[in-house]
Design an enzyme around this catalytic site. Structure first.
Site, PDB file in Angstrom:
ATOM      1  CB  ALA A 163      -5.868 -18.660  -9.447  1.00  0.00           C
ATOM      2  CD  GLU A 208       0.067 -15.667 -12.515  1.00  0.00           C
ATOM      3  OE1 GLU A 208       0.750 -14.957 -13.298  1.00  0.00           O
ATOM      4  OE2 GLU A 208      -0.542 -16.683 -12.883  1.00  0.00           O
ATOM      5  CD  GLU A 210      -0.147 -20.715 -14.394  1.00  0.00           C
ATOM      6  OE1 GLU A 210      -1.264 -20.636 -13.831  1.00  0.00           O
ATOM      7  OE2 GLU A 210       0.922 -20.625 -13.766  1.00  0.00           O
ATOM      8  N   GLY A 238      -3.831 -18.508 -14.591  1.00  0.00           N
ATOM      9  CA  GLY A 238      -4.160 -19.918 -14.806  1.00  0.00           C
ATOM     10  C   GLY A 238      -4.784 -20.183 -16.162  1.00  0.00           C
TER      11      GLY A 238
HETATM   12  N1  COA Z   1     -10.642 -14.326  -9.683  1.00  0.00           N
HETATM   13  C1  COA Z   1     -11.750 -13.943  -9.070  1.00  0.00           C
HETATM   14  N2  COA Z   1     -12.543 -12.970  -9.549  1.00  0.00           N
HETATM   15  C2  COA Z   1     -12.164 -12.369 -10.688  1.00  0.00           C
HETATM   16  C3  COA Z   1     -11.004 -12.736 -11.379  1.00  0.00           C
HETATM   17  C4  COA Z   1     -10.218 -13.773 -10.824  1.00  0.00           C
HETATM   18  N3  COA Z   1      -9.099 -14.192 -11.420  1.00  0.00           N
HETATM   19  N4  COA Z   1     -10.894 -11.974 -12.481  1.00  0.00           N
HETATM   20  C5  COA Z   1     -11.953 -11.150 -12.479  1.00  0.00           C
HETATM   21  N5  COA Z   1     -12.725 -11.379 -11.407  1.00  0.00           N
HETATM   22  C6  COA Z   1     -13.982 -10.726 -11.018  1.00  0.00           C
HETATM   23  C7  COA Z   1     -13.757  -9.258 -10.718  1.00  0.00           C
HETATM   24  O1  COA Z   1     -13.350  -9.094  -9.370  1.00  0.00           O
HETATM   25  C8  COA Z   1     -15.134  -8.722 -10.980  1.00  0.00           C
HETATM   26  O2  COA Z   1     -15.962  -9.020  -9.893  1.00  0.00           O
HETATM   27  P1  COA Z   1     -17.200  -8.053  -9.496  1.00  0.00           P
HETATM   28  O3  COA Z   1     -18.081  -8.041 -10.690  1.00  0.00           O
HETATM   29  O4  COA Z   1     -17.769  -8.723  -8.302  1.00  0.00           O
HETATM   30  O5  COA Z   1     -16.586  -6.709  -9.219  1.00  0.00           O
HETATM   31  C9  COA Z   1     -15.615  -9.540 -12.157  1.00  0.00           C
HETATM   32  O6  COA Z   1     -14.852 -10.736 -12.123  1.00  0.00           O
HETATM   33  C10 COA Z   1     -15.416  -8.885 -13.494  1.00  0.00           C
HETATM   34  O7  COA Z   1     -14.065  -8.448 -13.566  1.00  0.00           O
HETATM   35  P2  COA Z   1     -13.661  -7.049 -14.192  1.00  0.00           P
HETATM   36  O8  COA Z   1     -12.214  -6.822 -13.898  1.00  0.00           O
HETATM   37  O9  COA Z   1     -14.612  -6.001 -13.745  1.00  0.00           O
HETATM   38  O10 COA Z   1     -13.922  -7.367 -15.712  1.00  0.00           O
HETATM   39  P3  COA Z   1     -13.194  -6.774 -16.972  1.00  0.00           P
HETATM   40  O11 COA Z   1     -13.981  -7.268 -18.115  1.00  0.00           O
HETATM   41  O12 COA Z   1     -12.974  -5.309 -16.842  1.00  0.00           O
HETATM   42  O13 COA Z   1     -11.735  -7.448 -16.983  1.00  0.00           O
HETATM   43  C11 COA Z   1     -10.172  -9.225 -16.795  1.00  0.00           C
HETATM   44  C12 COA Z   1     -11.603  -8.814 -17.146  1.00  0.00           C
HETATM   45  C13 COA Z   1     -10.103 -10.740 -16.874  1.00  0.00           C
HETATM   46  C14 COA Z   1      -9.202  -8.597 -17.815  1.00  0.00           C
HETATM   47  C15 COA Z   1      -9.805  -8.688 -15.390  1.00  0.00           C
HETATM   48  O14 COA Z   1     -10.854  -9.067 -14.517  1.00  0.00           O
HETATM   49  C16 COA Z   1      -8.535  -9.229 -14.791  1.00  0.00           C
HETATM   50  O15 COA Z   1      -7.470  -8.752 -15.121  1.00  0.00           O
HETATM   51  N6  COA Z   1      -8.656 -10.238 -13.905  1.00  0.00           N
HETATM   52  C17 COA Z   1      -7.575 -10.725 -13.090  1.00  0.00           C
HETATM   53  C18 COA Z   1      -6.584 -11.531 -13.882  1.00  0.00           C
HETATM   54  C19 COA Z   1      -5.491 -12.028 -12.983  1.00  0.00           C
HETATM   55  O16 COA Z   1      -4.793 -11.297 -12.304  1.00  0.00           O
HETATM   56  N7  COA Z   1      -5.305 -13.357 -12.993  1.00  0.00           N
HETATM   57  C20 COA Z   1      -4.266 -14.014 -12.233  1.00  0.00           C
HETATM   58  C21 COA Z   1      -4.819 -14.536 -10.980  1.00  0.00           C
HETATM   59  S1  COA Z   1      -3.537 -15.217  -9.970  1.00  0.00           S
END
Ligand code: COA
Length: 258
Positions: free
Chosen positions: A64, A130, A110, A107
Site C-alpha cells: 500500500a 504491516e 496480497e 499489498g
Molecule cells: N509506500 C509509499 N512509499 C514507499 C513504500 C510504500 N509502501 N515503500 C517504499 N516507499 C518509498 C520510500 O519511502 C522511499 O521514498 P524516498 O525516496 O522519498 O525516501 C522510496 O520509496 C524508496 O524506498 P527505499 O526504502 O529507500 O528503497 P529500498 O530499495 O531500500 O527498499 C523496499 C525497498 C520495498 C524493500 C522498502 O522500501 C520497504 O520495505 N518498503 C515498505 C514495505 C511495506 O512496509 N509495505 C507494507 C505497506 S502497508
C-alpha cells in the site's frame, strides 16, 4: 483503455500481461488500485486465454502507498479498494499467474496471493510487514496467506513481519516455482500460453469450484463440484476433448475455448 500506472498488453497467443508501472517501488496507491480494478474489469469483459501479473524488476510491489494512510476513515476506504481490485483479478475465470521478480511486500504479496499461481525469481522476497508499522494486512493477506501456506506460518509472517526469500517461499508453498531472474518472464509466458490453448471454460469452472470449495465444508464443496461437472459437459470443448481422446488418444485435442 488508457492507463498511467500499469500496462496491459494483449498478446497474439491469447495471454494478457498486466504490469504494474508506478515508479521505482510500485506502491499500490488508491490511483493504482483504481487502475487495477479497471484492468480487471476490462479483462473480465473481454476474457483473454490466461493472464500474467507482474511488477518491477527489483520491486514487484512495495505494498500500500503508506503516504496515503491516515486514520480509521482512510483505512475504511483503502481496505475495500484493495479487496475489490485484488478480488476482481482473483475472480477472473482464467489461469492468472504472478511473475514475481523482487520484493512483493504487503499489498504486493496480497496481489500475488490473489493470483492462482506464483512463479518467483531467485531474487524474489515475500512479506506482510504491516505489523512493523503497527497495523495489519488489509488487502486480503490475513485470509489468502493463511489459505495458501496454512495458519501457523501465516501468523508467524504477519505477526513478526519477517520477510521470506524465494527458497523458503517455495518450501512453504507461497511460491510455486523458482526460476533464474532472466528466465522469469519467459517461463510465466510459456505457462500462460499453454493454458491459453486449453479448454478455457472448463478451466474457469475448475477454478471457481476450487476457490468456492475452499471456504465451505467438504460436503458443500463436493456438491459444487458436481454442479460444475454437469455444467462442463455442456461446453463445446468437452465434446472436442472426449471425441479427440477416443479417436486419437490423450493430449491431442484442439480446443476452441468455448
Ligand atoms: N509506500 C509509499 N512509499 C514507499 C513504500 C510504500 N509502501 N515503500 C517504499 N516507499 C518509498 C520510500 O519511502 C522511499 O521514498 P524516498 O525516496 O522519498 O525516501 C522510496 O520509496 C524508496 O524506498 P527505499 O526504502 O529507500 O528503497 P529500498 O530499495 O531500500 O527498499 C523496499 C525497498 C520495498 C524493500 C522498502 O522500501 C520497504 O520495505 N518498503 C515498505 C514495505 C511495506 O512496509 N509495505 C507494507 C505497506 S502497508
Amino acid at each position: 483503455m488508457a492507463y498511467e500506472l500499469l500496462t496491459l498488453e494483449r498478446r497474439d497467443d491469447g495471454v494478457a500481461v498486466l504490469t504494474l508501472a508506478n515508479g521505482k517501488v510500485n506502491p499500490l496507491s488508491r490511483e493504482l488500485l483504481a487502475e487495477l480494478q479497471q484492468a480487471a474489469d476490462e479483462l473480465a469483459a473481454d476474457l483473454p486465454g490466461a493472464v500474467v501479473v507482474t511488477g518491477g524488476e527489483r520491486i514487484f510491489a512495495a505494498g500500500a502507498d503508506i503516504s496515503q494512510f491516515g486514520g480509521p476513515e482512510e483505512a475504511a476506504e483503502i481496505g475495500p479498494l484493495f479487496h475489490a481490485a485484488i478480488g476482481a483479478i482473483a475472480a477472473l475465470p482464467r489461469f492468472v499467474i504472478a511473475a514475481v521478480s523482487g520484493y512483493a511486500l504487503g499489498g504486493g504479496c496480497e496481489l500475488a496471493l490473489g493470483c492462482d499461481y506464483r512463479i518467483a525469481s531467485e531474487r524474489a522476497v515475500f512479506g506482510q510487514p504491516e505489523i512493523l508499522l503497527g497495523i495489519i494486512p488489509g488487502g486480503g493477506g490475513t485470509q489468502r496467506l493463511a489459505r495458501v501456506i496454512g495458519p501457523s506460518k501465516a501468523k508467524e509472517m504477519c505477526l513478526t513481519g519477517r520477510q521470506v526469500k524465494a527458497e523458503e517461499a517455495l518450501r512453504i508453498g507461497l511460491a510455486d516455482e523458482i526460476v533464474a531472474p532472466e528466465e522469469l518472464h519467459d517461463r510465466a509466458l510459456a505457462l500462460a500460453g499453454e493454458a491459453a490453448k486449453g479448454a478455457l471454460v472448463a478451466q474457469g469452472i475448475t477454478k471457481r469450484v476450487i476457490d468456492a470449495g475452499l471456504s465451505t465444508s467438504l460436503a458443500e464443496g463436493l456438491a459444487l463440484e458436481i454442479e460444475g461437472f454437469v455444467e462442463v459437459f455442456g461446453t463445446a470443448d468437452s465434446q472436442i476433448g472426449v471425441t479427440s481422446f477416443l479417436e486419437h488418444g490423450p493430449g491431442k485435442a484442439e480446443f476452441t475455448g468455448a
